[in-house]
Design a protein around this motif. Sequence first.
Motif, PDB file in Angstrom:
ATOM      1  N   LEU A 141       0.795  -1.211   0.000  1.00 56.14           N
ATOM      2  CA  LEU A 141       0.000   0.000   0.000  1.00 56.14           C
ATOM      3  C   LEU A 141       0.838   1.276   0.000  1.00 56.14           C
ATOM      4  O   LEU A 141       0.288   2.362   0.103  1.00 56.14           O
ATOM      5  N   ALA A 142       2.129   1.137  -0.088  1.00 54.65           N
ATOM      6  CA  ALA A 142       2.987   2.326  -0.074  1.00 54.65           C
ATOM      7  C   ALA A 142       4.100   2.175  -1.105  1.00 54.65           C
ATOM      8  O   ALA A 142       4.643   1.082  -1.285  1.00 54.65           O
ATOM      9  N   ALA A 143       4.401   3.258  -1.754  1.00 53.24           N
ATOM     10  CA  ALA A 143       5.518   3.290  -2.697  1.00 53.24           C
ATOM     11  C   ALA A 143       6.426   4.458  -2.325  1.00 53.24           C
ATOM     12  O   ALA A 143       5.966   5.475  -1.797  1.00 53.24           O
ATOM     13  N   ARG A 144       7.702   4.268  -2.562  1.00 60.05           N
ATOM     14  CA  ARG A 144       8.665   5.305  -2.215  1.00 60.05           C
ATOM     15  C   ARG A 144       9.086   6.061  -3.474  1.00 60.05           C
ATOM     16  O   ARG A 144       9.581   5.483  -4.423  1.00 60.05           O
ATOM     17  N   LEU A 145       8.858   7.379  -3.425  1.00 61.01           N
ATOM     18  CA  LEU A 145       9.261   8.263  -4.522  1.00 61.01           C
ATOM     19  C   LEU A 145      10.544   8.973  -4.106  1.00 61.01           C
ATOM     20  O   LEU A 145      10.627   9.521  -3.005  1.00 61.01           O
ATOM     21  N   THR A 195      13.148  11.896  -0.438  1.00 58.53           N
ATOM     22  CA  THR A 195      12.248  10.752  -0.508  1.00 58.53           C
ATOM     23  C   THR A 195      10.902  11.117   0.111  1.00 58.53           C
ATOM     24  O   THR A 195      10.853  11.812   1.128  1.00 58.53           O
ATOM     25  N   ALA A 196       9.827  10.665  -0.515  1.00 58.14           N
ATOM     26  CA  ALA A 196       8.488  10.790   0.049  1.00 58.14           C
ATOM     27  C   ALA A 196       7.756   9.465  -0.169  1.00 58.14           C
ATOM     28  O   ALA A 196       8.010   8.760  -1.151  1.00 58.14           O
ATOM     29  N   TYR A 197       6.873   9.107   0.788  1.00 60.03           N
ATOM     30  CA  TYR A 197       6.126   7.867   0.702  1.00 60.03           C
ATOM     31  C   TYR A 197       4.685   8.159   0.279  1.00 60.03           C
ATOM     32  O   TYR A 197       4.037   9.017   0.858  1.00 60.03           O
ATOM     33  N   LEU A 198       4.227   7.415  -0.732  1.00 59.01           N
ATOM     34  CA  LEU A 198       2.917   7.665  -1.317  1.00 59.01           C
ATOM     35  C   LEU A 198       2.040   6.423  -1.165  1.00 59.01           C
ATOM     36  O   LEU A 198       2.489   5.306  -1.446  1.00 59.01           O
ATOM     37  N   PRO A 199       0.778   6.571  -0.735  1.00 62.06           N
ATOM     38  CA  PRO A 199      -0.146   5.429  -0.697  1.00 62.06           C
ATOM     39  C   PRO A 199      -0.581   5.051  -2.108  1.00 62.06           C
ATOM     40  O   PRO A 199      -0.834   5.921  -2.947  1.00 62.06           O
ATOM     41  N   MET A 231      -3.454  12.598  -5.118  1.00 61.93           N
ATOM     42  CA  MET A 231      -3.041  13.427  -3.995  1.00 61.93           C
ATOM     43  C   MET A 231      -2.052  14.483  -4.474  1.00 61.93           C
ATOM     44  O   MET A 231      -1.290  14.261  -5.419  1.00 61.93           O
ATOM     45  N   THR A 232      -2.103  15.640  -3.800  1.00 60.97           N
ATOM     46  CA  THR A 232      -1.087  16.677  -3.976  1.00 60.97           C
ATOM     47  C   THR A 232      -0.384  16.862  -2.641  1.00 60.97           C
ATOM     48  O   THR A 232      -1.037  17.043  -1.610  1.00 60.97           O
ATOM     49  N   ILE A 253      -5.436   8.238   4.667  1.00 63.11           N
ATOM     50  CA  ILE A 253      -5.478   7.880   3.244  1.00 63.11           C
ATOM     51  C   ILE A 253      -5.280   6.378   3.082  1.00 63.11           C
ATOM     52  O   ILE A 253      -5.969   5.715   2.305  1.00 63.11           O
ATOM     53  N   LEU A 254      -4.297   5.849   3.830  1.00 68.07           N
ATOM     54  CA  LEU A 254      -4.059   4.405   3.741  1.00 68.07           C
ATOM     55  C   LEU A 254      -5.296   3.630   4.191  1.00 68.07           C
ATOM     56  O   LEU A 254      -5.647   2.603   3.611  1.00 68.07           O
TER      57      LEU A 254
END
Length: 411
Positions: free
Chosen positions: A266-270, A315-319, A297-298, A384-385
Amino acid sequence: MHAIARCCFMLAAFSIGSVLPVLGSDTVPGKVSNLKTTGVTSSAFGLSWTAPTSSIPFTSYVIFIIKEGKCAQASFLRCSQNSTTHANANCPYQIFAGVYDTCHGVMSYNITAKLTSYTDYVVAVAAAYETTAGENSTITVKTQIGIPAPPTNIRLTAQNQSAILVEWDIPLHNAGPTWYNVTVLGATNRMSSIFIAQREYKVEGWKSSSYEVTDLLSSWRYMVSITASTNVGTSDRTTSQYVSTLPSAPGVVKNIHMKFVPNQYLAARLSWECPTEKIRNGRITSFTIIYTGNVSMTMTAGSYYPEDPCTAPHTAYLPVIPDGQYTVKVWANAEFQGNKSTMIFVADRNKMSYTPSISNTTVSTADSNSLIVASATCGSTIAILSVVVIALVLTRPRGVLPEKQLYGSLG
């Protein structure tokens, strides 16, 4: 002609007034001849002349140097110890040139004091008896080109994101045909106080006092140094204070990539890196992330003061929802909004990786250990998650594969 009238007439042509006070003698010496200049330099010249050949006696010579219509220098040459000098002459600079044993035949004298280069002078030489001067002989001489004084008071004004107007005060004296060497010095780094010479421009003309330097980096520090030159030599160098060009939109972020967090669906790392230093174009204070797909999402990543040092990847983590396709855009925010880097991320649960399709950036598969947490709070991220998990529980059939049961357990 009365002696006073005769002296006034002699000097009136030079606009210096009645220089020699005459005491009433009617003995007027003859006129010198063959007046010539010799050895002209930028600061001196010599004179030669032939003494009067008339039988009227004389006891001295008087030499006047005229600059711009005014007496600049008066020299007096005695022919004997007993002669009277013209000590009351109305000239601001007077020289007693010494006693000559003889004042007949060919005479010579060097003018060396208070002369400026590339300047027109009128020279008048006359024989005198006591306080009565004879008719003058005149000649015009121009001193040679000299080394100019340096320009002063250099001023820099940022015109826009890539241009600086350079202005300076010209030297007070024109030493000859002059040009200015304008050297542009750029900072070694965007905020550095160390500068190195980058380019030089030649600006013709002694009266030139400005030049616009273009094609510079945006939001970058520059200094300028200037010298004045003639074909004889170059002045000392004058250097300005630094000025920064105006900011503009930052360039694209680089090395953007995205992948699943290990053991999580449920999470990806950008991750991404700052724009290259020379295209940051301002103070980067944050980054904006927009991603759209099953979850949209913004986010604002980072909050830097006074600016992001850009020393490590971010790095930011995105659901995410597996099996979804996401369009991710990242840009830097400075005084202006930056240019976007875009990639396509496919959340493939089986491969546990990504398939990027990126514009305006270069893909890097290297993991980043430097974490810049997005400004979205932990609570909002959990919310969000949770929404994603609830959506999965409600939409997935009961007969799920083992790996899909992971999402249900998170709810």
